[in-house]
Scaffold this active site. Structure first.
Site, PDB file in Angstrom:
ATOM      1  N   SER A 153       0.834  -1.201   0.000  1.00  0.00           N
ATOM      2  CA  SER A 153       0.000   0.000   0.000  1.00  0.00           C
ATOM      3  C   SER A 153       0.870   1.253   0.000  1.00  0.00           C
ATOM      4  CB  SER A 153      -0.971  -0.027   1.184  1.00  0.00           C
ATOM      5  OG  SER A 153      -1.958   0.973   1.070  1.00  0.00           O
ATOM      6  N   HIS A 270      -8.655   0.537  -0.365  1.00  0.00           N
ATOM      7  CA  HIS A 270      -8.534  -0.354  -1.531  1.00  0.00           C
ATOM      8  C   HIS A 270      -9.884  -0.928  -1.963  1.00  0.00           C
ATOM      9  CE1 HIS A 270      -4.242   0.142  -1.206  1.00  0.00           C
ATOM     10  NE2 HIS A 270      -4.316  -0.188   0.070  1.00  0.00           N
TER      11      HIS A 270
END
Length: 390
Positions: A153, A270
Site C-alpha cells: 500500500s 482499496h
C-alpha cells in the site's frame, strides 16, 4: 539489474536529493560520508533484465527489500535510526513538506494521533527510508546487490523512492495528499477493514455477496463489501461498510472462517469507497517527476513490475480502489526453479508483518528474511524473523 544500476537508483532516488540544496534537503555537513558520496561515480550504467544479476551471482548474494504499510506504525519508531547518516536530515525535510514535526510524533506519540491516516502514512514512509539508510550503513552490499523491491500500500511509494523513480520530497508530498484524501473519504462513510483467516473451503466472494445483500435489506444503497488485501493462502482482508463487516463476523462459521479481526484503520481502503481520493492523488502525481525505476518494483495492483513512468502514474492512483495483491507479488518475486536458492530479504520499516506473511507464502524464502529494527538503538540488523507481527 547490475550492481551499478542498483547504486545509481539509490543515489538518484534519495542521495542525489541532498545535493539539490535548500529546495528539498539541507546540504550535508562537510565530510559526511553518505550514499550520495559513496555512489558518486555510479552513473551511466546499462540496464539489464531484472534478474540478470542473479545469473552472475549466487542467489544468496542478491537482496530484496520489502516496505511495510499502514498498521505497522508504533510510537518510538525512528529511535533506532537517528544515529545513522542522513536520518535526521530526512526528518528535517519531512517537517518542511508536512508542516509539522513528524519525528516528535513518531518518537513520542500519542499513539492515537500517530494512528490517524494523515499521520501514520507519512510516518511509515519516512521511517522506512530511514531504515534503508541504517541498512546501507551496516551492510552496504545489501543495497548494492538489490534486485527487487515491493511495498504494501503506502509502502509502494517508499519502494519507488528507493528505486530512483521519484525524489524523497516529491514522494512524501504525494503520500501527504494521499493520506489526507483517504482520511476524508474514510470519514464520509462508516466503514472499515476485517482481517479474515479462512480455510481452503472458505467462501470469501460468496460471503461478500451475502454481506452486501444484508446491507441492502437495511436500506444501505450501493453497499460495499469486497476483498481488499490478498495476504497469504486462505487469508484475506475484506473491506466495506461497517454493517457488512459486522454481518461477516456474526456469520463467520457459515462461510468457514477460522478467525476474524477488525483492523485499527479509519476506512475501507482499496475499495471503491476510496474513489473520492483518486482525483486528489492523480493531481498530486502530475507534479511529481516520475522516472523509470532502476530496481524492479512490483505493483500492488497486478503483482507485476512497473515498466515506465506512465505506468506508475496510472497504477498508484488505481491502487487506492484496487485490492492489494501481496500474495501474488510474493509468488512473482520468489518463484524459481527447483533447487535454486533465494535472495536475502529485508523488511525495512516498522514491524515484521511482511516477514510473517512471507513465511506463510514461501517458507524457503523466509529463511533468508531479516527485519531492520527501527526502535532499538543497538547498532545491528535484527536477524530474528520469528517475532509475530503486531
Amino acid at each position: 539489474m547490475s550492481v551499478r544500476v542498483a547504486r545509481v537508483a539509490w543515489v538518484r532516488g534519495l542521495g542525489a536529493s541532498y545535493r539539490r540544496g535548500a529546495s528539498s534537503f539541507p546540504v550535508p555537513p562537510p565530510g559526511a560520508q553518505g550514499v550520495a558520496e559513496l555512489l558518486r561515480d555510479a552513473t551511466g550504467a546499462e540496464e539489464e533484465a531484472p534478474w540478470a544479476a542473479t545469473e552472475r551471482r549466487m542467489p544468496g548474494q542478491c537482496s530484496v527489500l520489502l516496505f511495510p504499510g499502514q498498521g505497522s506504525q508504533v510510537v518510538g519508531m525512528g529511535r533506532g535510526l537517528l544515529n545513522y547518516p542522513r536520518v535526521r536530515e530526512l526528518y528535517a525535510a519531512a517537517r518542511r513538506v508536512l508542516g509539522y514535526d513528524l519525528l516528535e510524533l513518531s518518537l513520542h506519540g500519542p499513539q492515537e494521533t500517530l494512528d490517524r491516516t494523515v499521520h501514520c502514512q507519512p510516518a511509515i514512509f519516512v521511517a522506512s527510508l530511514a531504515a534503508v539508510e541504517k541498512l546501507h550503513h551496516l551492510q552496504p552490499s545489501v543495497i548494492e546487490n538489490c534486485v527487487a523491491a515491493a511495498g504494501f500500500s503506502v509502502g509502494e511509494f517508499a519502494a519507488l523512492v528507493f528505486a530512483g523513480a521519484m525524489e524523497f520530497a516529491e514522494g512524501l508530498y504525494a503520500v501527504k495528499i494521499r493520506a489526507e484524501a483517504m482520511q476524508e473519504a474514510s470519514e464520509a462513510v462508516p466503514s472499515g477493514m476485517l482481517s479474515v483467516l479462512g480455510q481452503p473451503q472458505s467462501k470469501f466472494n460468496f460471503a461478500c455477496l451475502e454481506a452486501r445483500e444484508h446491507c441492502k435489506s437495511l436500506g444501505i444503497e450501493n453497499p460495499v463489501c469486497e476483498v481488499s488485501n490478498y495476504l497469504f493462502p486462505d487469508c484475506r482482508v475484506i473491506s466495506g461498510h461497517q454493517e457488512a463487516l459486522r454481518f461477516l463476523q456474526k456469520n463467520s462459521s457459515k462461510f468457514h472462517f477460522r478467525r476474524t479481526r477488525m483492523l485499527p484503520v479509519s476506512g475501507a481502503f482499496h475499495t471503491r469507497l476510496m474513489e473520492p481520493a483518486v482525483e486528489p492523488l492523480t493531481q498530486a502525481l502530475k507534479a511529481v517527476d516520475i522516472k523509470k525505476p532502476l530496481v524492479s518494483v512490483y505493483s500492488n495492483v497486478h503483482a507485476h513490475r512497473y515498466r515506465h513512468p506512465g505506468h506508475i502514474h496510472k497504477l498508484l492512483a488505481q491502487q487506492l480502489v484496487s485490492p492489494v495483491k501481496w500474495e501474488q507479488t510474493m509468488h512473482a518475486i520468489y518463484e524459481r526453479k527447483k533447487g535454486r536458492g533465494f535472495p536475502q530479504t529485508f523488511e525495512v520499516g516498522p514491524g515484521r508483518q511482511l516477514g510473517a506473511i512471507l513465511k506463510s507464502c514461501n517458507m524457503q524464502a523466509w529463511k533468508s528474511y531479516s527485519a531492520v529494527d527501527v526502535l532499538q538503538t543497538l547498532e545491528h540488523v535484527d536477524l530474528d524473523p520469528q517475532e509475530p507481527p503486531r
